[in-house]
Design a protein around this motif. Structure first.
Motif, PDB file in Angstrom:
ATOM      1  N   SER A 135       0.910  -1.280   0.353  1.00  0.00           N
ATOM      2  CA  SER A 135      -0.037  -0.215   0.220  1.00  0.00           C
ATOM      3  C   SER A 135       1.228   1.245  -0.448  1.00  0.00           C
ATOM      4  CB  SER A 135      -0.594  -0.099   1.624  1.00  0.00           C
ATOM      5  OG  SER A 135      -2.112  -0.946   1.464  1.00  0.00           O
ATOM      6  N   VAL A 136       2.165   1.212   0.809  1.00  0.00           N
ATOM      7  CA  VAL A 136       3.033   2.010   0.466  1.00  0.00           C
ATOM      8  C   VAL A 136       3.334   2.553  -0.072  1.00  0.00           C
ATOM      9  CG1 VAL A 136       4.789   3.183   1.989  1.00  0.00           C
ATOM     10  CG2 VAL A 136       3.160   2.967   3.313  1.00  0.00           C
ATOM     11  N   ALA A 137       3.950   1.556  -1.023  1.00  0.00           N
ATOM     12  CA  ALA A 137       4.447   1.670  -2.812  1.00  0.00           C
ATOM     13  C   ALA A 137       3.290   2.749  -3.476  1.00  0.00           C
ATOM     14  CB  ALA A 137       5.340   0.340  -2.764  1.00  0.00           C
ATOM     15  N   ASN A 138       2.199   1.589  -2.637  1.00  0.00           N
ATOM     16  CA  ASN A 138       1.455   1.918  -4.497  1.00  0.00           C
ATOM     17  C   ASN A 138       0.760   3.951  -4.542  1.00  0.00           C
ATOM     18  OD1 ASN A 138       1.069  -0.285  -5.626  1.00  0.00           O
ATOM     19  ND2 ASN A 138      -0.602  -1.211  -4.413  1.00  0.00           N
ATOM     20  N   GLY A 139       0.780   4.006  -2.906  1.00  0.00           N
ATOM     21  CA  GLY A 139       0.775   5.557  -2.322  1.00  0.00           C
ATOM     22  C   GLY A 139       1.426   6.394  -2.739  1.00  0.00           C
ATOM     23  N   GLU A 140       3.201   5.880  -2.447  1.00  0.00           N
ATOM     24  CA  GLU A 140       4.025   6.768  -2.708  1.00  0.00           C
ATOM     25  C   GLU A 140       4.010   7.163  -4.576  1.00  0.00           C
ATOM     26  OE1 GLU A 140       9.156   7.092  -2.808  1.00  0.00           O
ATOM     27  OE2 GLU A 140       8.072   4.712  -2.117  1.00  0.00           O
ATOM     28  N   LYS A 141       3.363   6.222  -5.387  1.00  0.00           N
ATOM     29  CA  LYS A 141       3.615   6.378  -6.805  1.00  0.00           C
ATOM     30  C   LYS A 141       2.636   7.176  -7.310  1.00  0.00           C
ATOM     31  CE  LYS A 141       3.136   3.447 -11.172  1.00  0.00           C
ATOM     32  NZ  LYS A 141       2.801   2.128 -11.856  1.00  0.00           N
ATOM     33  N   ARG A 142       1.839   7.042  -6.877  1.00  0.00           N
ATOM     34  CA  ARG A 142       0.444   7.534  -6.689  1.00  0.00           C
ATOM     35  C   ARG A 142       0.732   9.384  -6.644  1.00  0.00           C
ATOM     36  NH1 ARG A 142      -3.163   4.423  -5.311  1.00  0.00           N
ATOM     37  NH2 ARG A 142      -3.427   3.548  -7.366  1.00  0.00           N
ATOM     38  N   PHE A 143       0.853   9.488  -5.514  1.00  0.00           N
ATOM     39  CA  PHE A 143       1.623  11.061  -4.949  1.00  0.00           C
ATOM     40  C   PHE A 143       2.716  11.727  -6.116  1.00  0.00           C
ATOM     41  CE2 PHE A 143       4.085  13.750  -2.115  1.00  0.00           C
ATOM     42  CZ  PHE A 143       3.390  14.219  -1.656  1.00  0.00           C
ATOM     43  N   ASN A 144       3.736  11.113  -6.349  1.00  0.00           N
ATOM     44  CA  ASN A 144       4.800  11.474  -7.659  1.00  0.00           C
ATOM     45  C   ASN A 144       4.136  11.619  -8.539  1.00  0.00           C
ATOM     46  OD1 ASN A 144       6.673  10.935  -5.667  1.00  0.00           O
ATOM     47  ND2 ASN A 144       7.471   9.574  -6.468  1.00  0.00           N
ATOM     48  N   GLN A 145       2.682  10.858  -8.546  1.00  0.00           N
ATOM     49  CA  GLN A 145       1.889  11.605 -10.174  1.00  0.00           C
ATOM     50  C   GLN A 145       1.592  12.537 -10.159  1.00  0.00           C
ATOM     51  OE1 GLN A 145       0.709   7.449 -11.138  1.00  0.00           O
ATOM     52  NE2 GLN A 145       1.520   6.959 -11.659  1.00  0.00           N
ATOM     53  N   THR A 146      -0.132  13.045  -8.821  1.00  0.00           N
ATOM     54  CA  THR A 146      -0.290  13.737  -8.527  1.00  0.00           C
ATOM     55  C   THR A 146      -0.545  14.709  -7.510  1.00  0.00           C
ATOM     56  OG1 THR A 146      -2.184  12.059  -6.954  1.00  0.00           O
ATOM     57  CG2 THR A 146      -2.039  11.759  -9.541  1.00  0.00           C
ATOM     58  N   CYS A 147       0.677  14.754  -6.464  1.00  0.00           N
ATOM     59  CA  CYS A 147       0.632  15.332  -5.547  1.00  0.00           C
ATOM     60  C   CYS A 147       1.746  16.332  -4.949  1.00  0.00           C
ATOM     61  CB  CYS A 147       0.145  15.011  -4.205  1.00  0.00           C
ATOM     62  SG  CYS A 147      -1.238  13.440  -4.667  1.00  0.00           S
ATOM     63  N   VAL A 148       2.541  16.002  -6.106  1.00  0.00           N
ATOM     64  CA  VAL A 148       4.368  16.091  -5.281  1.00  0.00           C
ATOM     65  C   VAL A 148       4.681  17.501  -6.226  1.00  0.00           C
ATOM     66  CG1 VAL A 148       5.284  14.863  -7.829  1.00  0.00           C
ATOM     67  CG2 VAL A 148       6.445  15.423  -5.595  1.00  0.00           C
ATOM     68  N   TYR A 149       3.284  17.767  -7.549  1.00  0.00           N
ATOM     69  CA  TYR A 149       3.097  19.350  -7.849  1.00  0.00           C
ATOM     70  C   TYR A 149       3.479  20.091  -7.032  1.00  0.00           C
ATOM     71  CZ  TYR A 149       2.425  23.569 -10.810  1.00  0.00           C
ATOM     72  OH  TYR A 149       2.405  24.643 -11.346  1.00  0.00           O
ATOM     73  N   CYS A 150       2.308  20.203  -6.078  1.00  0.00           N
ATOM     74  CA  CYS A 150       1.660  21.334  -4.534  1.00  0.00           C
ATOM     75  C   CYS A 150       3.077  21.107  -3.606  1.00  0.00           C
ATOM     76  CB  CYS A 150       0.255  20.677  -4.707  1.00  0.00           C
ATOM     77  SG  CYS A 150      -0.907  21.998  -6.049  1.00  0.00           S
ATOM     78  N   HIS A 151       2.916  19.213  -2.861  1.00  0.00           N
ATOM     79  CA  HIS A 151       3.704  19.228  -1.810  1.00  0.00           C
ATOM     80  C   HIS A 151       5.130  19.078  -2.049  1.00  0.00           C
ATOM     81  CE1 HIS A 151      -0.462  19.150   0.189  1.00  0.00           C
ATOM     82  NE2 HIS A 151      -0.937  18.645  -0.667  1.00  0.00           N
ATOM     83  N   GLY A 152       5.516  18.741  -2.832  1.00  0.00           N
ATOM     84  CA  GLY A 152       6.968  18.902  -2.831  1.00  0.00           C
ATOM     85  C   GLY A 152       7.235  17.867  -3.582  1.00  0.00           C
ATOM     86  N   HIS A 153       9.161  16.839  -3.634  1.00  0.00           N
ATOM     87  CA  HIS A 153       9.139  15.906  -3.387  1.00  0.00           C
ATOM     88  C   HIS A 153       9.067  15.273  -1.583  1.00  0.00           C
ATOM     89  CE1 HIS A 153      11.866  12.015  -4.375  1.00  0.00           C
ATOM     90  NE2 HIS A 153      12.725  12.842  -3.234  1.00  0.00           N
ATOM     91  N   GLN A 154       8.228  14.242  -1.527  1.00  0.00           N
ATOM     92  CA  GLN A 154       8.078  13.697  -0.261  1.00  0.00           C
ATOM     93  C   GLN A 154       8.301  14.285   0.980  1.00  0.00           C
ATOM     94  OE1 GLN A 154      12.530  11.406   0.689  1.00  0.00           O
ATOM     95  NE2 GLN A 154      12.092   9.917  -0.448  1.00  0.00           N
ATOM     96  N   GLY A 155       6.748  15.118   0.028  1.00  0.00           N
ATOM     97  CA  GLY A 155       5.894  15.691   0.667  1.00  0.00           C
ATOM     98  C   GLY A 155       7.096  17.436   1.451  1.00  0.00           C
TER      99      GLY A 155
END
Length: 140
Positions: free
Chosen positions: A61-81
């Motif tokens: 789940s963490v691996a899948n979540g990281e992949k999804r985060f890097n595809q959709t969230c990283v633009y605003c929340h930055g690399h590794q949050g």
């Protein structure tokens, strides 16, 4: 005169291309009629079942979540949050249910708007994002 116009056209086309790519990276995918039907059927029981399933296989789940985060969230929340346009996620003590609701419903804070992801991700995918974000709380 022709040599001056040609580079200008190339730069203009490149600028439109880059703006279009950025917009697609941030915006949730368009909603189809099938996804409307699927999302309308989501019940609290289904959300609880997805949560239990995701937390029972946390490594995947963490691996899948990281992949999804890097595809959709990283633009605003930055690399590794690490932060950026939106708040830093690292080193924060966040409640899993609060994170899930925020990802599901989105959030508006001043001029910053986080889109709701309920139409784009099913409950299991949103819980996977939560498991990854929770690992970021251990970082400083």
């Amino acid at each position: 005169m022709r040599n001056l116009i040609n580079p200008f056209i190339k730069i203009t086309v490149l600028a439109f291309y880059l703006v279009g790519c950025t917009a697609m990276a941030v915006a949730p995918p368009a909603e189809t009629s099938d996804s409307k039907k699927k999302k309308a059927e989501e019940t609290p029981e289904m959300v609880a079942e997805a949560k239990a399933k995701v937390f029972s296989r946390s490594d995947v789940s963490v691996a899948n979540g990281e992949k999804r985060f890097n595809q959709t969230c990283v633009y605003c929340h930055g690399h590794q949050g690490s932060g950026g346009k939106a708040r830093k996620l690292q080193g924060r003590d966040l409640d899993p249910d609060y994170l899930f609701k925020t990802i599901t419903r989105g959030k508006k804070r001043g001029s910053l708007i986080m889109p709701p992801w309920k139409r784009s991700f099913n409950a299991e995918q949103r819980w996977e994002l939560v498991t990854y974000i929770l690992t970021l709380s251990e970082m400083k």
